[in-house]
Design a protein around this motif. Structure first.
Motif, PDB file in Angstrom:
ATOM      1  N   LEU A   1       0.837  -1.204   0.000  1.00  0.00           N
ATOM      2  CA  LEU A   1       0.000   0.000   0.000  1.00  0.00           C
ATOM      3  C   LEU A   1       0.874   1.256   0.000  1.00  0.00           C
ATOM      4  O   LEU A   1       1.118   1.890   1.024  1.00  0.00           O
ATOM      5  CB  LEU A   1      -0.963  -0.025   1.182  1.00  0.00           C
ATOM      6  N   PHE A   2       1.348   1.597  -1.196  1.00  0.00           N
ATOM      7  CA  PHE A   2       2.234   2.733  -1.398  1.00  0.00           C
ATOM      8  C   PHE A   2       1.720   3.591  -2.541  1.00  0.00           C
ATOM      9  O   PHE A   2       1.049   3.109  -3.454  1.00  0.00           O
ATOM     10  CB  PHE A   2       3.654   2.261  -1.738  1.00  0.00           C
ATOM     11  N   LEU A   3       2.063   4.876  -2.494  1.00  0.00           N
ATOM     12  CA  LEU A   3       1.713   5.773  -3.597  1.00  0.00           C
ATOM     13  C   LEU A   3       2.887   6.679  -3.918  1.00  0.00           C
ATOM     14  O   LEU A   3       3.886   6.739  -3.174  1.00  0.00           O
ATOM     15  CB  LEU A   3       0.447   6.569  -3.280  1.00  0.00           C
ATOM     16  N   ASN A   4       2.776   7.390  -5.033  1.00  0.00           N
ATOM     17  CA  ASN A   4       3.841   8.242  -5.546  1.00  0.00           C
ATOM     18  C   ASN A   4       3.260   9.601  -5.913  1.00  0.00           C
ATOM     19  O   ASN A   4       2.117   9.689  -6.384  1.00  0.00           O
ATOM     20  CB  ASN A   4       4.471   7.596  -6.790  1.00  0.00           C
ATOM     21  N   VAL A   5       4.036  10.651  -5.697  1.00  0.00           N
ATOM     22  CA  VAL A   5       3.549  12.012  -5.912  1.00  0.00           C
ATOM     23  C   VAL A   5       4.568  12.807  -6.725  1.00  0.00           C
ATOM     24  O   VAL A   5       5.762  12.794  -6.409  1.00  0.00           O
ATOM     25  CB  VAL A   5       3.304  12.745  -4.570  1.00  0.00           C
ATOM     26  N   TRP A   6       4.082  13.484  -7.764  1.00  0.00           N
ATOM     27  CA  TRP A   6       4.872  14.466  -8.510  1.00  0.00           C
ATOM     28  C   TRP A   6       4.191  15.818  -8.327  1.00  0.00           C
ATOM     29  O   TRP A   6       2.992  15.965  -8.621  1.00  0.00           O
ATOM     30  CB  TRP A   6       4.896  14.127  -9.996  1.00  0.00           C
ATOM     31  N   THR A   7       4.924  16.804  -7.834  1.00  0.00           N
ATOM     32  CA  THR A   7       4.305  18.105  -7.595  1.00  0.00           C
ATOM     33  C   THR A   7       5.265  19.238  -7.936  1.00  0.00           C
ATOM     34  O   THR A   7       6.458  19.174  -7.605  1.00  0.00           O
ATOM     35  CB  THR A   7       3.834  18.245  -6.139  1.00  0.00           C
ATOM     36  N   PRO A   8       4.768  20.291  -8.603  1.00  0.00           N
ATOM     37  CA  PRO A   8       5.640  21.435  -8.913  1.00  0.00           C
ATOM     38  C   PRO A   8       6.090  22.203  -7.686  1.00  0.00           C
ATOM     39  O   PRO A   8       7.122  22.882  -7.728  1.00  0.00           O
ATOM     40  CB  PRO A   8       4.755  22.313  -9.814  1.00  0.00           C
ATOM     41  N   GLY A   9       5.326  22.137  -6.599  1.00  0.00           N
ATOM     42  CA  GLY A   9       5.708  22.898  -5.415  1.00  0.00           C
ATOM     43  C   GLY A   9       4.973  22.429  -4.185  1.00  0.00           C
ATOM     44  O   GLY A   9       3.866  21.887  -4.271  1.00  0.00           O
ATOM     45  N   LEU A  10       5.597  22.640  -3.020  1.00  0.00           N
ATOM     46  CA  LEU A  10       4.991  22.248  -1.752  1.00  0.00           C
ATOM     47  C   LEU A  10       4.296  23.416  -1.073  1.00  0.00           C
ATOM     48  O   LEU A  10       3.923  23.326   0.096  1.00  0.00           O
ATOM     49  CB  LEU A  10       6.063  21.665  -0.825  1.00  0.00           C
ATOM     50  N   ASP A  11       4.142  24.503  -1.824  1.00  0.00           N
ATOM     51  CA  ASP A  11       3.484  25.679  -1.271  1.00  0.00           C
ATOM     52  C   ASP A  11       1.981  25.430  -1.212  1.00  0.00           C
ATOM     53  O   ASP A  11       1.487  24.339  -1.495  1.00  0.00           O
ATOM     54  CB  ASP A  11       3.781  26.907  -2.142  1.00  0.00           C
ATOM     55  N   SER A  12       1.258  26.456  -0.849  1.00  0.00           N
ATOM     56  CA  SER A  12      -0.196  26.320  -0.757  1.00  0.00           C
ATOM     57  C   SER A  12      -0.850  26.698  -2.083  1.00  0.00           C
ATOM     58  O   SER A  12      -1.853  27.401  -2.125  1.00  0.00           O
ATOM     59  CB  SER A  12      -0.741  27.197   0.376  1.00  0.00           C
ATOM     60  N   GLY A  13      -0.252  26.237  -3.190  1.00  0.00           N
ATOM     61  CA  GLY A  13      -0.745  26.586  -4.513  1.00  0.00           C
ATOM     62  C   GLY A  13      -2.109  26.033  -4.837  1.00  0.00           C
ATOM     63  O   GLY A  13      -2.764  26.468  -5.778  1.00  0.00           O
ATOM     64  N   ARG A  14      -2.560  25.031  -4.061  1.00  0.00           N
ATOM     65  CA  ARG A  14      -3.885  24.453  -4.281  1.00  0.00           C
ATOM     66  C   ARG A  14      -4.070  24.030  -5.734  1.00  0.00           C
ATOM     67  O   ARG A  14      -5.001  24.417  -6.424  1.00  0.00           O
ATOM     68  CB  ARG A  14      -4.978  25.442  -3.880  1.00  0.00           C
ATOM     69  N   ARG A  15      -3.132  23.236  -6.176  1.00  0.00           N
ATOM     70  CA  ARG A  15      -3.192  22.751  -7.554  1.00  0.00           C
ATOM     71  C   ARG A  15      -4.207  21.618  -7.684  1.00  0.00           C
ATOM     72  O   ARG A  15      -4.402  20.841  -6.751  1.00  0.00           O
ATOM     73  CB  ARG A  15      -1.809  22.245  -7.980  1.00  0.00           C
ATOM     74  N   PRO A  16      -4.802  21.466  -8.866  1.00  0.00           N
ATOM     75  CA  PRO A  16      -5.644  20.292  -9.098  1.00  0.00           C
ATOM     76  C   PRO A  16      -4.828  19.011  -8.905  1.00  0.00           C
ATOM     77  O   PRO A  16      -3.618  18.990  -9.157  1.00  0.00           O
ATOM     78  CB  PRO A  16      -6.084  20.451 -10.552  1.00  0.00           C
ATOM     79  N   VAL A  17      -5.490  17.968  -8.469  1.00  0.00           N
ATOM     80  CA  VAL A  17      -4.831  16.696  -8.177  1.00  0.00           C
ATOM     81  C   VAL A  17      -5.351  15.639  -9.143  1.00  0.00           C
ATOM     82  O   VAL A  17      -6.573  15.491  -9.307  1.00  0.00           O
ATOM     83  CB  VAL A  17      -5.095  16.254  -6.724  1.00  0.00           C
ATOM     84  N   MET A  18      -4.441  14.918  -9.799  1.00  0.00           N
ATOM     85  CA  MET A  18      -4.807  13.886 -10.764  1.00  0.00           C
ATOM     86  C   MET A  18      -4.286  12.541 -10.252  1.00  0.00           C
ATOM     87  O   MET A  18      -3.077  12.301 -10.243  1.00  0.00           O
ATOM     88  CB  MET A  18      -4.242  14.214 -12.139  1.00  0.00           C
ATOM     89  N   VAL A  19      -5.195  11.696  -9.804  1.00  0.00           N
ATOM     90  CA  VAL A  19      -4.845  10.407  -9.209  1.00  0.00           C
ATOM     91  C   VAL A  19      -5.085   9.315 -10.248  1.00  0.00           C
ATOM     92  O   VAL A  19      -6.228   9.090 -10.666  1.00  0.00           O
ATOM     93  CB  VAL A  19      -5.686  10.125  -7.952  1.00  0.00           C
ATOM     94  N   TYR A  20      -4.011   8.637 -10.658  1.00  0.00           N
ATOM     95  CA  TYR A  20      -4.125   7.601 -11.683  1.00  0.00           C
ATOM     96  C   TYR A  20      -4.226   6.231 -11.035  1.00  0.00           C
ATOM     97  O   TYR A  20      -3.424   5.870 -10.169  1.00  0.00           O
ATOM     98  CB  TYR A  20      -2.917   7.622 -12.613  1.00  0.00           C
ATOM     99  N   ILE A  21      -5.223   5.463 -11.492  1.00  0.00           N
ATOM    100  CA  ILE A  21      -5.412   4.085 -11.020  1.00  0.00           C
ATOM    101  C   ILE A  21      -5.071   3.150 -12.172  1.00  0.00           C
ATOM    102  O   ILE A  21      -5.698   3.215 -13.241  1.00  0.00           O
ATOM    103  CB  ILE A  21      -6.861   3.877 -10.530  1.00  0.00           C
ATOM    104  N   HIS A  22      -4.080   2.303 -11.955  1.00  0.00           N
ATOM    105  CA  HIS A  22      -3.515   1.524 -13.055  1.00  0.00           C
ATOM    106  C   HIS A  22      -4.454   0.425 -13.534  1.00  0.00           C
ATOM    107  O   HIS A  22      -5.356  -0.028 -12.840  1.00  0.00           O
ATOM    108  CB  HIS A  22      -2.165   0.922 -12.643  1.00  0.00           C
ATOM    109  N   GLY A  23      -4.201  -0.027 -14.766  1.00  0.00           N
ATOM    110  CA  GLY A  23      -4.950  -1.120 -15.363  1.00  0.00           C
ATOM    111  C   GLY A  23      -4.284  -2.464 -15.120  1.00  0.00           C
ATOM    112  O   GLY A  23      -3.462  -2.621 -14.225  1.00  0.00           O
ATOM    113  N   GLY A  24      -4.633  -3.420 -15.987  1.00  0.00           N
ATOM    114  CA  GLY A  24      -4.209  -4.802 -15.770  1.00  0.00           C
ATOM    115  C   GLY A  24      -5.360  -5.619 -15.229  1.00  0.00           C
ATOM    116  O   GLY A  24      -5.153  -6.515 -14.412  1.00  0.00           O
ATOM    117  N   ALA A  25      -6.581  -5.267 -15.684  1.00  0.00           N
ATOM    118  CA  ALA A  25      -7.805  -5.840 -15.125  1.00  0.00           C
ATOM    119  C   ALA A  25      -7.774  -5.609 -13.611  1.00  0.00           C
ATOM    120  O   ALA A  25      -7.347  -4.547 -13.150  1.00  0.00           O
ATOM    121  CB  ALA A  25      -7.945  -7.307 -15.499  1.00  0.00           C
ATOM    122  N   TYR A  26      -8.204  -6.592 -12.849  1.00  0.00           N
ATOM    123  CA  TYR A  26      -8.076  -6.520 -11.388  1.00  0.00           C
ATOM    124  C   TYR A  26      -6.971  -7.470 -10.925  1.00  0.00           C
ATOM    125  O   TYR A  26      -6.910  -7.816  -9.754  1.00  0.00           O
ATOM    126  CB  TYR A  26      -9.396  -6.925 -10.722  1.00  0.00           C
TER     127      TYR A  26
END
Length: 520
Positions: free
Chosen positions: A99-124
């Motif tokens: 149970l791990f995740l990965n994050v790419w972000t332009p900045g750690l400020d309070s920029g309140r950027r939209p968040v895009m969470v990708y859920i991988h394929g490979g059936a289930y």
């Protein structure tokens, strides 16, 4: 002499300070964020802050719902991808502690950027969030968004239905989905520390990832955890019924050498045995290995996602629903059985395991020869299997949302990729590198300058949906919402264009045949 020595010491200290400042300027401090479980340290790469292998859940207990991680005090390094769920195949670095995740972000400020969470394929059953095609660098940079990918439990470990066989495993059939919900709760509670807006979370996924998203849209525990959705060649009209799921579990246990009354023993067997036993023939489908996916258990999942209609819970979520024009070219395009197909041999090739619906191949072939008399047997095979088994669920989902007045934008990818054998077409997975703006990444088969043009269109559309709840942007013709009876669809190609009811003749033919999601 004393003054000379003192001057030398001061000069040395000044030089050290200058060198330290220069080094600090040349190598910025590693990015650090504080989560609800403890601090994490990432890396600065390509102008982004990148955190890989961030723990969002505790080590899993087999067949049990996930739990939050035990808090830590010292900063945890987040430099490398975490383990993938155990699975058949060659996915590296597998562990039940996944149970791990990965994050790419332009900045750690309070920029309140939209968040895009990708859920991988490979059936289930397979895959992870660490595929090079899912690298979030270019997407995060392009859109000034925060990109998240993740791992969760798969196959029998995430979806074996044991509730009717033994006490203590009441939730076993949907723990893979509950992992995703825990990950989305992590996003809600922590993404602001990574510069993201917890009130603008979009989930997107291809193939099995899209199916998982459709299921989440009917899962009460997921309500409010995401605000936009996009599915790419992945749909879940119906979940597995509990009786069929019990039959599959019993078949799996038999392959493990266990009777139903000994089902609890599966919790202690080596994981390799659990995976190997999944290779037995599916007793419901009559072909292929065992299907494990979400189950209508009336606990986590109280209804089917898109039957008898679109689940009300998801109707307020703006949604992209997409497919590729030659989906099954990705599965069948390199199959030697397709070489030299004739009208006489085509029917035998279109077996139930290929079509996955209850229709005679002769009827399908006759219909296509009427609709498209200039097509070859191979073209009919790919078109019919795409329309009958892959595209069908996407059409149903779009129609049900249109009936309910829910916002949906539908696309079809027409731009071709190239398979390993050199065949070209818009096959299953061809849109992944386009959406991630990763046409040159390892594993991409949708390449070249024209591919980049289409990537510009698609990635900006997904970013626009994440940011505004509407995928329209200046690089596209106006993308109308899908409505009945016009069925407006955006065709992504070098020159994108809108079309009403593309492939309407095929859609109309297959709409007369009852559809139940393959595997359920």
């Amino acid at each position: 002499m004393g003054m000379t020595r003192r001057a030398a010491v001061l000069a040395g200290l000044a030089a050290t300070a200058t060198a330290t400042a220069t080094a600090s300027h040349a190598a910025p401090r590693a990015p650090r964020a504080v989560t609800t479980a403890g601090p994490v340290i990432g890396r600065r790469q390509d102008g982004l802050n990148v955190f890989k292998g961030v723990r969002y859940g505790a080590p899993t207990r087999r067949f049990q719902p996930p739990e939050a991680p035990t808090p830590w005090r010292d900063p945890a390094p987040a430099f490398d991808y975490g383990a993938a769920s155990p699975q058949r195949g060659n996915e590296p670095n597998q562990s039940e502690d996944c149970l791990f995740l990965n994050v790419w972000t332009p900045g750690l400020d309070s920029g309140r950027r939209p968040v895009m969470v990708y859920i991988h394929g490979g059936a289930y059953s397979s895959g992870s969030g660490s595929d090079p095609l899912y690298d979030g660098t270019r997407l995060a940079t392009r859109g000034d968004v925060v990109v998240v990918t993740l791992n969760h439990r798969l196959n029998a470990l995430g979806y074996a239905y044991l509730a009717r066989l033994t006490p203590g495993f009441e939730d076993s059939s949907n723990v893979g989905q509950l992992d995703l919900i825990l990950a989305l709760r992590w996003v809600r509670d922590n993404i602001a520390a990574f510069g993201g807006d917890p009130n603008r979370v979009m989930v997107f996924g291809q193939s099995g990832g899209g199916a998982k998203i459709a299921t989440l849209m009917a899962t009460p525990a997921a309500q409010g955890l995401f605000h936009r959705a996009a599915t790419m060649s992945g749909q879940q009209v119906t979940a597995s019924g509990p009786i069929n799921a019990t039959t599959r579990a019993t078949t799996w246990l038999k392959a493990l050498g266990l009777t139903p009354d000994r089902a609890h023993e599966a919790a202690a067997l080596p994981v390799e045995r659990l995976l190997e036993a999944q290779g037995v023939e599916d007793p419901i489908l009559g072909y292929g290995g065992l299907y494990f996916g979400p189950v209508l258990d009336f606990r986590s999942l109280p209804r089917h996602p898109f039957y008898p209609d679109a689940a009300p819970q998801g109707l307020g979520i703006p949604m992209i629903i997409g497919n590729t024009r030659e989906e099954t070219l990705g599965f069948m395009g390199n199959d030697p059985k397709n070489v030299g197909l004739t009208w006489e041999t085509l029917a035998a090739r279109m077996s139930p395991g290929v079509m996955r619906i209850d229709v005679t191949p002769e009827a399908v072939i006759a219909a296509y020869r009427r609709m498209h008399p200039d097509w070859s047997p191979d073209q009919v095979l790919i078109a019919a299997t795409t329309a009958g088994r892959s595209w069908r669920g996407a059409v149903i989902e779009a129609e049900e949302r249109a009936k309910a007045g829910a916002p949906a934008w539908v696309y079809q990818l027409d731009f071709p990729g190239e398979t390993a054998s050199g065949r070209k077409g818009a096959f299953h997975t061809a849109d992944i590198p386009l959406v991630f703006d990763n046409v040159n990444a390892a594993g991409s088969r949708t390449r070249g300058p024209s591919a980049q043009d289409v990537a510009d269109q698609m990635s900006d559309a997904f970013i626009a949906l994440a940011r505004n709840g509407d995928p329209n942007h200046a690089g596209l013709p106006h993308w109308d919402r899908y409505e009945l009876p016009t069925r407006q669809t955006l065709l992504f190609d070098i020159k994108p264009r809108m079309a009403n009811d593309p492939r309407g003749d095929e859609r109309a033919f297959f709409s007369a045949i009852p559809y139940i999601q393959p595997g359920t």
